[in-house]
Design a protein around this motif. Sequence first.
Motif, PDB file in Angstrom:
ATOM      1  N   SER A 127      -1.255  74.720  17.018  1.00 26.96           N
ATOM      2  CA  SER A 127      -0.349  74.284  18.087  1.00 26.96           C
ATOM      3  C   SER A 127      -0.177  72.779  18.033  1.00 26.96           C
ATOM      4  N   GLY A 128       0.819  72.308  18.755  1.00 22.50           N
ATOM      5  CA  GLY A 128       1.061  70.866  18.805  1.00 22.50           C
ATOM      6  C   GLY A 128      -0.126  70.126  19.396  1.00 22.50           C
ATOM      7  N   ALA A 129      -0.664  70.667  20.479  1.00 22.05           N
ATOM      8  CA  ALA A 129      -1.803  69.999  21.125  1.00 22.05           C
ATOM      9  C   ALA A 129      -2.986  69.925  20.165  1.00 22.05           C
ATOM     10  N   VAL A 132      -2.460  67.101  17.823  1.00 17.52           N
ATOM     11  CA  VAL A 132      -2.733  65.804  18.443  1.00 17.52           C
ATOM     12  C   VAL A 132      -4.249  65.586  18.556  1.00 17.52           C
ATOM     13  N   TYR A 155       4.394  62.891  26.470  1.00 19.79           N
ATOM     14  CA  TYR A 155       3.899  64.265  26.543  1.00 19.79           C
ATOM     15  C   TYR A 155       3.216  64.590  25.223  1.00 19.79           C
ATOM     16  N   GLY A 157       0.680  67.419  25.244  1.00 19.02           N
ATOM     17  CA  GLY A 157       0.090  68.746  25.300  1.00 19.02           C
ATOM     18  C   GLY A 157      -0.702  69.002  26.574  1.00 19.02           C
ATOM     19  N   GLU A 224       5.688  59.491  20.735  1.00 22.21           N
ATOM     20  CA  GLU A 224       6.809  60.312  20.279  1.00 22.21           C
ATOM     21  C   GLU A 224       7.962  59.349  19.980  1.00 22.21           C
ATOM     22  N   ASP A 257       3.923  61.220  17.049  1.00 19.66           N
ATOM     23  CA  ASP A 257       3.902  62.620  17.482  1.00 19.66           C
ATOM     24  C   ASP A 257       5.329  63.157  17.341  1.00 19.66           C
ATOM     25  N   GLN A 260       8.091  67.473  18.559  1.00 20.60           N
ATOM     26  CA  GLN A 260       9.407  67.910  19.042  1.00 20.60           C
ATOM     27  C   GLN A 260      10.561  67.355  18.220  1.00 20.60           C
ATOM     28  N   LYS A 286       6.135  72.772  16.540  1.00 20.36           N
ATOM     29  CA  LYS A 286       7.406  73.332  16.997  1.00 20.36           C
ATOM     30  C   LYS A 286       8.339  73.832  15.881  1.00 20.36           C
TER      31      LYS A 286
HETATM   32  C1  LIG Z   1       5.317  70.431  22.741  1.00 17.06           C
HETATM   33  C2  LIG Z   1       4.685  69.169  22.379  1.00 17.06           C
HETATM   34  C3  LIG Z   1       3.291  69.064  22.168  1.00 17.06           C
HETATM   35  C4  LIG Z   1       2.362  70.227  22.399  1.00 17.06           C
HETATM   36  O1  LIG Z   1       2.628  71.292  21.552  1.00 17.06           O
HETATM   37  P1  LIG Z   1       2.008  72.744  21.884  1.00 17.06           P
HETATM   38  O2  LIG Z   1       2.336  73.542  20.675  1.00 17.06           O
HETATM   39  O3  LIG Z   1       2.677  73.209  23.129  1.00 17.06           O
HETATM   40  O4  LIG Z   1       0.553  72.545  22.071  1.00 17.06           O
HETATM   41  C5  LIG Z   1       2.785  67.858  21.752  1.00 17.06           C
HETATM   42  N1  LIG Z   1       3.592  66.804  21.559  1.00 17.06           N
HETATM   43  C6  LIG Z   1       4.908  66.850  21.745  1.00 17.06           C
HETATM   44  C7  LIG Z   1       5.742  65.658  21.483  1.00 17.06           C
HETATM   45  C8  LIG Z   1       5.500  68.038  22.177  1.00 17.06           C
HETATM   46  O5  LIG Z   1       6.814  68.085  22.397  1.00 17.06           O
END
Ligand SMILES: *Cc1c(COP(=O)(O)O)cnc(C)c1O
Length: 441
Positions: A127-129, A132, A155, A157, A224, A257, A260, A286
């Motif tokens: 996952s994104g989180a 990170v 943002y 996560g 980001e 990051d 997205q 994503k």
């Molecule tokens: C969605 C998002 C995350 C978290 O991703 P998940 O897959 O929901 O954990 C982290 N950073 C950014 C910039 C995001 O848009």
Amino acid sequence: MSREPLDQSRKLVTELPGPKAREMRESLDTYVPKGVSPSMPAFAARAEGGIVEDVDGNRLIDLGSGIAVTTVGASHPKVVEAVQEQVADFTHTCFMVTPYDSYTRLAKRLDEVVPISGQTRSVLLNSGAEAVENAVKVARAYTGKQAIAAFDNAYHGRTTLTMGLTAKNMPYKESFGPFAPELYRVPGSYPYRDGLSGEEAAQRTIESLESQIGANNLAAVIMEPIQGEGGFIVPAEGFLAKVVEWCKANDVLFIADEVQTGFTRTGEWFASTTEGIEPDLITLAKGIAGGMPLSAVTGRAEVMDAVHAGGLGGTYGGNPVAVAAGLASLQVMEEEGLADKAKHIGEVITEHFTQAQKEDSRIGDIRGRGAMMAIEFVDPETKEPLAKLVNDIAVEARKQGVITLTAGTYGNVLRFLPPVVIGEDLLKEGLSVITDILADM
Ligand SMILES: *Cc1c(COP(=O)(O)O)cnc(C)c1O
């Protein structure tokens, strides 16, 4: 398994929610906690291109791609085929136990496309989180320092570490503290509201970094390149380059990051390219795998290798089915020229709302890049955020069969993240539904 293609047109055969969706929602409310709260009054049955078909036979226009995930569509034939083949071969061996070459091939593809010169290495995660979290681990291991700086409106996560990096309290952080230590927040660049040039905003950021943290303690700055959940805030020109320059001069890593903004969404493979910056580490998720859960941290080889053997990984990280989808998705992005398509989508959305803005001064700011565009709605006199208006528009658009997302620290931003493969007529119809609703409000 081949199927009839899904008709790429909006069609409502019941009110939304329809009878089947109503029943499913009742069941959902019984068995799923209210903390998980879907926004659409519909349940998905199929999705393809720019359309999601619901269980009642309604066809909805997708202006969200989940949340920026299905860049290549939710059932691209090449992704479907790659997934089906891989599932039939094997679903899992755990890469940390018995490796498979597709993981390495995806890492090699990432090396080719990320905006980091020289050799990179990648760790694949879910996952994104999680990406990170791992970027923070790598940065601390490499620098021997602890502090991490994130920005206003950031943002990153919802896990315990990434919540601390995320700026917005409701709904992400409320009642979930305490947060992890050594996370700091500094002002960024929000040209529509702060009126600062890139240079001025960067100066303010750097002063904050130096006075509140100190480069000697700071492992990494994470940002980001275009802030997503924060409201698609594009920093003023030159802001990012200045901040990255300061990082390099002070032995602080810069983590982009791009969870997205990545994978052609903003009109390039990555938004860092447009900003002319070269991050040390980049977090990816994503859009990476056509909807399959997959993420990555890609970074300079020297930095990534600071972690001891066995220090990175996880049971499912780089799952072979997700990796197969990832390889296929990247191929689709290249073959179908999705970066250029994304640029064109940005032009269509900008043109549509620039027209609308002439008649409606509540459209305060039209911003974003490529297929990541947003409209900030404000009181024309005071620039006060119009959160209720945005919520009302989104609710009504959803009822009319257009999947619409909101964003922004003040909740007054409508954001558009269509699948990059969406047809232009369908996109325009979706946008018109929204401006028609706006005109009525
Ligand atoms: C969605 C998002 C995350 C978290 O991703 P998940 O897959 O929901 O954990 C982290 N950073 C950014 C910039 C995001 O848009």
